[in-house]
Design a protein around this motif. Structure first.
Motif, PDB file in Angstrom:
ATOM      1  N   ARG A 121      12.819 -10.502   3.963  1.00  0.00           N
ATOM      2  CA  ARG A 121      12.732 -11.616   3.013  1.00  0.00           C
ATOM      3  C   ARG A 121      11.749 -12.684   3.488  1.00  0.00           C
ATOM      4  N   GLU A 122      11.266 -12.571   4.728  1.00  0.00           N
ATOM      5  CA  GLU A 122      10.304 -13.530   5.279  1.00  0.00           C
ATOM      6  C   GLU A 122       8.856 -13.073   5.128  1.00  0.00           C
ATOM      7  N   ALA A 123       8.636 -11.920   4.511  1.00  0.00           N
ATOM      8  CA  ALA A 123       7.270 -11.490   4.204  1.00  0.00           C
ATOM      9  C   ALA A 123       6.839 -12.121   2.897  1.00  0.00           C
ATOM     10  N   GLY A 124       5.566 -12.516   2.826  1.00  0.00           N
ATOM     11  CA  GLY A 124       5.079 -13.067   1.577  1.00  0.00           C
ATOM     12  C   GLY A 124       5.221 -12.092   0.426  1.00  0.00           C
ATOM     13  N   ALA A 125       5.106 -10.786   0.710  1.00  0.00           N
ATOM     14  CA  ALA A 125       5.231  -9.765  -0.330  1.00  0.00           C
ATOM     15  C   ALA A 125       6.599  -9.781  -1.006  1.00  0.00           C
ATOM     16  N   TRP A 126       7.603 -10.358  -0.349  1.00  0.00           N
ATOM     17  CA  TRP A 126       8.946 -10.433  -0.939  1.00  0.00           C
ATOM     18  C   TRP A 126       8.928 -11.136  -2.288  1.00  0.00           C
ATOM     19  N   ALA A 127       8.075 -12.141  -2.439  1.00  0.00           N
ATOM     20  CA  ALA A 127       8.032 -12.893  -3.695  1.00  0.00           C
ATOM     21  C   ALA A 127       7.682 -11.997  -4.873  1.00  0.00           C
ATOM     22  N   GLU A 128       6.883 -10.957  -4.646  1.00  0.00           N
ATOM     23  CA  GLU A 128       6.447 -10.067  -5.723  1.00  0.00           C
ATOM     24  C   GLU A 128       7.215  -8.763  -5.761  1.00  0.00           C
ATOM     25  N   LEU A 129       7.694  -8.294  -4.609  1.00  0.00           N
ATOM     26  CA  LEU A 129       8.293  -6.958  -4.517  1.00  0.00           C
ATOM     27  C   LEU A 129       9.795  -6.979  -4.303  1.00  0.00           C
ATOM     28  N   GLY A 130      10.362  -8.164  -4.093  1.00  0.00           N
ATOM     29  CA  GLY A 130      11.761  -8.258  -3.685  1.00  0.00           C
ATOM     30  C   GLY A 130      12.741  -7.617  -4.641  1.00  0.00           C
ATOM     31  N   ASP A 131      12.471  -7.646  -5.935  1.00  0.00           N
ATOM     32  CA  ASP A 131      13.424  -7.108  -6.912  1.00  0.00           C
ATOM     33  C   ASP A 131      13.608  -5.604  -6.782  1.00  0.00           C
ATOM     34  N   ASP A 132      12.592  -4.906  -6.299  1.00  0.00           N
ATOM     35  CA  ASP A 132      12.671  -3.446  -6.215  1.00  0.00           C
ATOM     36  C   ASP A 132      12.717  -2.934  -4.780  1.00  0.00           C
ATOM     37  N   ALA A 133      12.778  -3.849  -3.817  1.00  0.00           N
ATOM     38  CA  ALA A 133      12.886  -3.474  -2.410  1.00  0.00           C
ATOM     39  C   ALA A 133      14.336  -3.613  -1.934  1.00  0.00           C
ATOM     40  N   GLU A 155       0.807  -1.217   0.000  1.00  0.00           N
ATOM     41  CA  GLU A 155       0.000   0.000   0.000  1.00  0.00           C
ATOM     42  C   GLU A 155       0.842   1.270   0.000  1.00  0.00           C
ATOM     43  N   VAL A 156       1.963   1.270   0.724  1.00  0.00           N
ATOM     44  CA  VAL A 156       2.763   2.497   0.819  1.00  0.00           C
ATOM     45  C   VAL A 156       3.243   2.974  -0.550  1.00  0.00           C
ATOM     46  N   PRO A 157       3.797   2.106  -1.413  1.00  0.00           N
ATOM     47  CA  PRO A 157       4.244   2.604  -2.714  1.00  0.00           C
ATOM     48  C   PRO A 157       3.127   3.208  -3.559  1.00  0.00           C
ATOM     49  N   VAL A 158       1.893   2.779  -3.335  1.00  0.00           N
ATOM     50  CA  VAL A 158       0.770   3.318  -4.099  1.00  0.00           C
ATOM     51  C   VAL A 158       0.509   4.777  -3.738  1.00  0.00           C
ATOM     52  N   LEU A 159       0.750   5.150  -2.474  1.00  0.00           N
ATOM     53  CA  LEU A 159       0.362   6.473  -1.989  1.00  0.00           C
ATOM     54  C   LEU A 159       1.523   7.422  -1.726  1.00  0.00           C
ATOM     55  N   SER A 160       2.731   6.930  -1.623  1.00  0.00           N
ATOM     56  CA  SER A 160       3.862   7.796  -1.288  1.00  0.00           C
ATOM     57  C   SER A 160       3.985   8.937  -2.302  1.00  0.00           C
ATOM     58  N   GLU A 161       3.992  10.179  -1.805  1.00  0.00           N
ATOM     59  CA  GLU A 161       3.933  11.337  -2.695  1.00  0.00           C
ATOM     60  C   GLU A 161       5.244  11.602  -3.410  1.00  0.00           C
ATOM     61  N   GLU A 162       6.358  11.364  -2.731  1.00  0.00           N
ATOM     62  CA  GLU A 162       7.666  11.640  -3.319  1.00  0.00           C
ATOM     63  C   GLU A 162       8.399  10.365  -3.717  1.00  0.00           C
ATOM     64  N   GLY A 163       7.713   9.243  -3.647  1.00  0.00           N
ATOM     65  CA  GLY A 163       8.377   7.965  -3.889  1.00  0.00           C
ATOM     66  C   GLY A 163       9.026   7.485  -2.605  1.00  0.00           C
ATOM     67  N   CYS A 164       8.992   6.188  -2.368  1.00  0.00           N
ATOM     68  CA  CYS A 164       9.574   5.661  -1.131  1.00  0.00           C
ATOM     69  C   CYS A 164      10.463   4.470  -1.434  1.00  0.00           C
ATOM     70  N   LEU A 200       7.165  -0.974  -7.882  1.00  0.00           N
ATOM     71  CA  LEU A 200       6.559  -1.579  -6.699  1.00  0.00           C
ATOM     72  C   LEU A 200       5.043  -1.441  -6.739  1.00  0.00           C
ATOM     73  N   ALA A 201       4.554  -0.255  -7.064  1.00  0.00           N
ATOM     74  CA  ALA A 201       3.114  -0.020  -7.093  1.00  0.00           C
ATOM     75  C   ALA A 201       2.448  -0.877  -8.156  1.00  0.00           C
ATOM     76  N   SER A 202       3.110  -1.044  -9.288  1.00  0.00           N
ATOM     77  CA  SER A 202       2.547  -1.878 -10.352  1.00  0.00           C
ATOM     78  C   SER A 202       2.423  -3.332  -9.899  1.00  0.00           C
ATOM     79  N   SER A 203       3.487  -3.859  -9.293  1.00  0.00           N
ATOM     80  CA  SER A 203       3.448  -5.241  -8.805  1.00  0.00           C
ATOM     81  C   SER A 203       2.440  -5.399  -7.681  1.00  0.00           C
ATOM     82  N   ALA A 204       2.366  -4.383  -6.810  1.00  0.00           N
ATOM     83  CA  ALA A 204       1.514  -4.468  -5.622  1.00  0.00           C
ATOM     84  C   ALA A 204       0.035  -4.502  -5.957  1.00  0.00           C
ATOM     85  N   THR A 205      -0.345  -3.967  -7.099  1.00  0.00           N
ATOM     86  CA  THR A 205      -1.763  -3.856  -7.449  1.00  0.00           C
ATOM     87  C   THR A 205      -2.156  -4.821  -8.561  1.00  0.00           C
TER      88      THR A 205
END
Length: 502
Positions: free
Chosen positions: A434-446, A419-428, A479-484
């Motif tokens: 690496r133990e979050a499930g989101a790592w599988a989708e967002l890890g390349d850009d985190a 959610e944060v990358p979707v709303l961050s105004e200046e980019g975050c 990140l926002a593209s992958s997250a949504t």
């Protein structure tokens, strides 16, 4: 031919040849809760989340939701209704709320689901001293069985011939098998919102209990998970503990045990960008954003201070204390950040009826206070800690974030990371465990971290704070593209369609 609108009105979805098929959802928490005023009037409050958004994809009045009464006011509303709740109170959905005895609910929910199964899947046990599976555990397990049986009975009563039933999460692990015994005509799926423990950790459970959990889920036609890592851990447990056969089946796996097969799939729940952007643009969020900017303040040279944001419940697996320790290490190792950065930390109390959670919440506050006492200066509070749940303020912090810290020990997905990358105004910059499930989708850009490594997390925080603005903006966009990619409605329909076709 029944029209799509009529199918929705009847609580159903199109079948393979366009025929209406009833859809049922079962979960511990339902889409509505009740509160009672002094004069005894009950007021309904509708909730949110992926399931609520997902079920709405079927249209007004579609589907039937079976859930538990979570409070005495919920129980009273259930008694007064003497059947399905009034659709006027539930957003137009058919909801059957179960008045399960309070002692049974407490033992099943707090005793087994949240103090045993949650601990197993999130690797939270201190194994030299816990768990201890004694007579007390056995009594609680019997109540967990009764709780699951109550859901199975209700679903069996509510379901029409050939209905699709989506059972949700670890609270109801036994339901698919129990429901299969009662209604073999149904198409039954189970979705796990948590991680699944590695097989050696799952073996902590008594053998007969581990087998019961696995067989319960395998009673369904399909079992689904948030990532392939968790799905493969489940499959390994079935193979090692049950001797089940595992085979590839197209883009999914299949587990076969004693002549019955269950498909295994993955649906990674995404953020709802449309809702988030609309909600974050409302005046109450703007007010809270202004308040947060004032609390953060400006650096001694007059420039805006940088912000590291985290938003979590004080759930043991969220790893808030180590996140604070990593921030302290950043201030120790990189004194150039003194007075120039603020850690905006929202730690909303969770499960405070359990002592270990109360103690953890207190420790979060203690460490935050220690950092402020050690490093704070006039006009600069290093940690801005909020403990009162406020959704608008959380969204405001997303808009403010320069760095988002998401460092769970383990997490099924973690929507904050999405959610944060979707709303961050200046980019975050996203510092992500690496133990979050989101790592599988967002890890390349985190900026990926080991959640136990304080020094490594501190270095990642520094890297995020010093990242080139252009690179940060590009990473945030990806990140926002992958997250949504799979927002709640699409996520729910993907489960439904996969179950129908399994």
């Amino acid at each position: 031919m029944v029209s799509e609108q009529q199918q929705h009105a009847n609580g159903s979805a199109p079948g393979a040849q366009g025929r209406p098929v009833q859809v049922l959802v079962a979960s511990n928490r339902g889409p509505v809760s009740f509160s009672r005023s002094a004069d005894g009037t009950l007021t309904a409050r509708r909730g949110g989340g992926g399931l609520v958004s997902g079920l709405s994809a079927l249209g007004p009045g579609a589907g039937t939701w079976v859930c538990a009464a979570l409070s005495e006011d919920d129980r009273e509303a259930t008694r007064r209704a003497a059947g399905p709740l009034d659709p006027a109170d539930t957003g137009g959905q058919a909801v059957r709320m179960l008045d399960i005895p309070a002692a049974t609910f407490d033992a099943a929910y707090n005793g087994i689901a949240n103090s045993v199964l949650w601990f197993v899947h999130h690797l939270l046990y201190r194994t030299p001293v816990e768990p201890v599976f004694d007579r007390g555990f056995e009594a609680q397990w019997a109540e967990y069985e009764a709780y699951n049986a109550a859901f199975a009975d209700a679903l069996a009563e509510e379901a029409a011939e050939g209905a699709l039933v989506l059972v949700q999460d670890y609270h109801l692990a036994l339901v698919p098998g129990l429901l299969r015994e009662r209604r073999p005509d149904l198409r039954i799926g189970h979705f796990s919102h948590t991680p699944w423990a590695p097989v050696d950790s799952f073996r902590v459970l008594p053998d007969e209990i581990a087998r019961a959990v696995l067989l319960g889920i395998l009673g369904g036609d399909r079992a689904a998970f948030l990532t392939w890592r968790w799905a493969e851990a489940f499959v390994s447990s079935c193979h090692e503990l049950l001797g089940a056969e595992v085979s590839d089946h197209g883009h999914e796996l299949q587990v076969t045990h004693e002549g019955r097969s269950t498909r295994i799939g993955v649906h990674g729940l995404g953020a709802d960008a449309e809702f988030l952007r609309e909600r974050a643009a409302r005046p109450d969020v703007a007010e809270r954003l202004a308040d947060l900017r004032e609390q953060v303040g400006t650096a001694p040279d007059g420039s805006p201070r940088r912000t590291i944001v985290r938003v979590d419940r004080t759930e043991l697996s969220k790893n808030i204390v180590r996140g604070l320790l990593a921030y302290r290490r950043l201030l120790e190792d990189r004194p150039e950040w003194l007075g120039r950065v603020v850690h905006v930390a929202f730690a909303y109390p969770s499960r405070q009826d359990l002592e270990v959670y109360r103690d953890y919440t207190a420790e979060v506050a203690r460490v935050a206070d220690e950092i402020n006492t050690t490093f704070g200066q006039e006009g600069w509070t290093p940690v801005v800690l909020h403990v009162k749940d406020d959704f608008a303020r959380s969204l405001a912090s997303y808009r403010l974030a320069d760095v988002a810290l998401v460092n769970p020990i383990r997490d099924g997905m973690n929507l904050v990371a999405k959610e944060v990358p979707v709303l961050s105004e200046e980019g975050c910059a996203l510092v992500l465990s690496r133990e979050a499930g989101a790592w599988a989708e967002l890890g390349d850009d985190a900026l990926v971290v080991n959640p136990y490594d304080i020094a490594g997390t501190a270095r990642a925080l520094h890297e995020g704070l010093t990242m080139d603005p252009g690179e940060r903006a590009e990473r945030t966009k990806r990140l926002a593209s992958s997250a949504t990619a799979l927002p709640p409605k699409a996520w729910f329909l993907a489960q439904l369609n996969a179950l129908r076709n399994s």
